[in-house]
Design an enzyme around this catalytic site. Sequence first.
Site, PDB file in Angstrom:
ATOM      1  NE  ARG A 199      -3.752  -2.334   0.131  1.00 29.38           N
ATOM      2  CZ  ARG A 199      -3.458  -3.450  -0.564  1.00 29.38           C
ATOM      3  NH1 ARG A 199      -2.436  -3.468  -1.411  1.00 29.38           N
ATOM      4  NH2 ARG A 199      -4.220  -4.515  -0.463  1.00 29.38           N
ATOM      5  CB  SER A 247      -8.961  -2.063   4.660  1.00 28.25           C
ATOM      6  OG  SER A 247      -9.598  -3.281   4.361  1.00 28.25           O
ATOM      7  CD  GLU A 318      -5.325   0.514   2.644  1.00 30.46           C
ATOM      8  OE1 GLU A 318      -5.257  -0.555   3.290  1.00 30.46           O
ATOM      9  OE2 GLU A 318      -5.961   0.636   1.584  1.00 30.46           O
TER      10      GLU A 318
HETATM   11  C1  LIG Z   1     -15.657   0.238  -0.637  1.00 32.00           C
HETATM   12  C2  LIG Z   1     -14.170   0.392  -0.799  1.00 32.00           C
HETATM   13  C3  LIG Z   1     -13.408  -0.724  -1.070  1.00 32.00           C
HETATM   14  C4  LIG Z   1     -12.015  -0.602  -1.208  1.00 32.00           C
HETATM   15  N1  LIG Z   1     -11.295  -1.733  -1.493  1.00 32.00           N
HETATM   16  C5  LIG Z   1      -9.957  -1.626  -1.639  1.00 32.00           C
HETATM   17  C6  LIG Z   1      -9.166  -2.781  -1.938  1.00 32.00           C
HETATM   18  O1  LIG Z   1      -9.673  -3.879  -2.085  1.00 32.00           O
HETATM   19  N2  LIG Z   1      -7.823  -2.624  -2.058  1.00 32.00           N
HETATM   20  C7  LIG Z   1      -7.208  -1.413  -1.914  1.00 32.00           C
HETATM   21  O2  LIG Z   1      -5.978  -1.329  -2.047  1.00 32.00           O
HETATM   22  N3  LIG Z   1      -7.939  -0.291  -1.650  1.00 32.00           N
HETATM   23  C8  LIG Z   1      -9.280  -0.362  -1.504  1.00 32.00           C
HETATM   24  N4  LIG Z   1     -10.017   0.760  -1.226  1.00 32.00           N
HETATM   25  C9  LIG Z   1      -9.316   2.048  -1.023  1.00 32.00           C
HETATM   26  C10 LIG Z   1      -9.226   2.927  -2.287  1.00 32.00           C
HETATM   27  O3  LIG Z   1     -10.283   2.644  -3.169  1.00 32.00           O
HETATM   28  C11 LIG Z   1      -7.892   2.754  -3.011  1.00 32.00           C
HETATM   29  O4  LIG Z   1      -6.817   3.104  -2.174  1.00 32.00           O
HETATM   30  C12 LIG Z   1      -7.843   3.610  -4.292  1.00 32.00           C
HETATM   31  O5  LIG Z   1      -6.808   3.134  -5.106  1.00 32.00           O
HETATM   32  C13 LIG Z   1      -7.661   5.103  -4.034  1.00 32.00           C
HETATM   33  O6  LIG Z   1      -7.828   5.781  -5.263  1.00 32.00           O
HETATM   34  P1  LIG Z   1      -8.455   7.255  -5.306  1.00 32.00           P
HETATM   35  O7  LIG Z   1      -8.350   7.757  -6.694  1.00 32.00           O
HETATM   36  O8  LIG Z   1      -9.800   7.267  -4.713  1.00 32.00           O
HETATM   37  O9  LIG Z   1      -7.415   8.023  -4.385  1.00 32.00           O
HETATM   38  P2  LIG Z   1      -7.729   9.281  -3.443  1.00 32.00           P
HETATM   39  O10 LIG Z   1      -8.531   8.803  -2.270  1.00 32.00           O
HETATM   40  O11 LIG Z   1      -8.267  10.401  -4.226  1.00 32.00           O
HETATM   41  O12 LIG Z   1      -6.250   9.619  -2.949  1.00 32.00           O
HETATM   42  C14 LIG Z   1      -5.525   8.691  -2.181  1.00 32.00           C
HETATM   43  C15 LIG Z   1      -4.093   9.218  -2.030  1.00 32.00           C
HETATM   44  O13 LIG Z   1      -3.452   9.223  -3.298  1.00 32.00           O
HETATM   45  C16 LIG Z   1      -3.045  10.545  -3.663  1.00 32.00           C
HETATM   46  N5  LIG Z   1      -3.272  10.680  -5.098  1.00 32.00           N
HETATM   47  C17 LIG Z   1      -4.416  10.397  -5.789  1.00 32.00           C
HETATM   48  N6  LIG Z   1      -4.195  10.541  -7.117  1.00 32.00           N
HETATM   49  C18 LIG Z   1      -2.900  10.920  -7.248  1.00 32.00           C
HETATM   50  C19 LIG Z   1      -2.065  11.211  -8.364  1.00 32.00           C
HETATM   51  N7  LIG Z   1      -2.517  11.161  -9.625  1.00 32.00           N
HETATM   52  N8  LIG Z   1      -0.772  11.558  -8.125  1.00 32.00           N
HETATM   53  C20 LIG Z   1      -0.270  11.640  -6.860  1.00 32.00           C
HETATM   54  N9  LIG Z   1      -1.018  11.380  -5.766  1.00 32.00           N
HETATM   55  C21 LIG Z   1      -2.310  11.020  -5.969  1.00 32.00           C
HETATM   56  C22 LIG Z   1      -3.885  11.481  -2.806  1.00 32.00           C
HETATM   57  O14 LIG Z   1      -3.219  12.710  -2.553  1.00 32.00           O
HETATM   58  C23 LIG Z   1      -4.040  10.667  -1.529  1.00 32.00           C
HETATM   59  O15 LIG Z   1      -2.880  10.790  -0.721  1.00 32.00           O
HETATM   60  C24 LIG Z   1     -11.398   0.662  -1.085  1.00 32.00           C
HETATM   61  C25 LIG Z   1     -12.191   1.798  -0.833  1.00 32.00           C
HETATM   62  C26 LIG Z   1     -13.564   1.665  -0.691  1.00 32.00           C
HETATM   63  C27 LIG Z   1     -14.396   2.888  -0.441  1.00 32.00           C
END
Ligand SMILES: Cc1cc2nc3c(=O)[nH]c(=O)nc-3n(C[C@H](O)[C@H](O)[C@H](O)COP(=O)(O)OP(=O)(O)OC[C@H]3O[C@@H](n4cnc5c(N)ncnc54)[C@H](O)[C@@H]3O)c2cc1C
Length: 327
Positions: A199, A247, A318
């Site tokens: 992660r 998580s 996380e």
């Molecule tokens: C119902 C549910 C289920 C989930 N299941 C999983 C799972 O199975 N496995 C898992 O790993 N995660 C899971 N997640 C967590 C999440 O979906 C992941 O971590 C996802 O990859 C985050 O992507 P995001 O675009 O929403 O990031 P954001 O929430 O928008 O950002 C997360 C972090 O990344 C940074 N960031 C985002 N985009 C960029 C970019 N282009 N460049 C630099 N920094 C950036 C942000 O500043 C922040 O620090 C789950 C979440 C939910 C709500």
Amino acid sequence: MEAAVMAREVVSVMATIPAWSSAFNEAMIDFWGGEVLWQQPMVEYTTYKVGGPAQAMVFPCGIKELASLLSGVRQLDIPWRVIGGGSNILVADEGLPGVTLVLNKGFAAKTVVQDSPEAVLVKVETGSSLASFVNWCVEQGLTGMEFAVGIPGSVGGAVVMNAGAFGGDMSKVLSMVTLMDEQGDVVTKDASEMNYSYRHWGEESGQIALEGFFLLRRGDKQAIRASCRKLLQSRRSHQPMGPSCGSFFKNPPGDNSAGALIERAGLKGTAVGGAMVSEKHANFLINTGSATARDLVRLMQLVQSEVKEKFGLFLEPEVKLLGFAKT
Ligand SMILES: Cc1cc2nc3c(=O)[nH]c(=O)nc-3n(C[C@H](O)[C@H](O)[C@H](O)COP(=O)(O)OP(=O)(O)OC[C@H]3O[C@@H](n4cnc5c(N)ncnc54)[C@H](O)[C@@H]3O)c2cc1C
């Protein structure tokens, strides 16, 4: 993210209004030609459905545009951050100062770069949703991304978080990542040089992920689709519905599962205000509908201290806490 780790000390950074604030709106108009949304409620940009307003929100669609924006915020020393789908962030109730860059559908192209019988190299702009990328792979008959089915958010968020499930994660399929640093300089790095770990992508904060290059293979479209369906069903049967960030805590080192530790500590169903440890999956701290960010932070702290007391293990979030600072 030290603020998250030292949970007892989290306070909002909006509590003090910095010097750049008064001239901010005019300055923003000077260096950014595109649309600015002012005081956007972050509730609408996060899967947690909590968080106060983002002072200025912009949606860059190209690399040049992004570089000129970074140059402007750097000159004025304005705080900024980038988000994707908001599915792994917990935003302070007081909101986010400065500029919030959202990379989403305006920056989402997917291209096959190389196609051979052994491997297919695909370039994806990071504003693409992970779901649309996985669906696109299914339609193209490309195998490798099935593990990511059902993970919300953007490709950028997944690249940064090293999102994973069912034994797969982004580091296993990424070949290269194009990055922009705070100076606006762009470089494409081999993923193997990036110190990917659980992660975590190993890059310093301030780097923006622009493009991911994925090494996939041709496969049978029906089999890929069936595999995605099966994984999605498994996900639905184990995870609670409703607002969350998935998580909340990383699994501690060793064979420990954060969810199992929280459950063994007897914390399932524990609530602080509108925030609750899910009865279905103990590592999901859910918003039951009325949670504030403060409720979620207090619940996080309670879980951390109970697990520490009972098992001597520290649960590192996380989820990224945004808009909080150490006292
Ligand atoms: C119902 C549910 C289920 C989930 N299941 C999983 C799972 O199975 N496995 C898992 O790993 N995660 C899971 N997640 C967590 C999440 O979906 C992941 O971590 C996802 O990859 C985050 O992507 P995001 O675009 O929403 O990031 P954001 O929430 O928008 O950002 C997360 C972090 O990344 C940074 N960031 C985002 N985009 C960029 C970019 N282009 N460049 C630099 N920094 C950036 C942000 O500043 C922040 O620090 C789950 C979440 C939910 C709500």
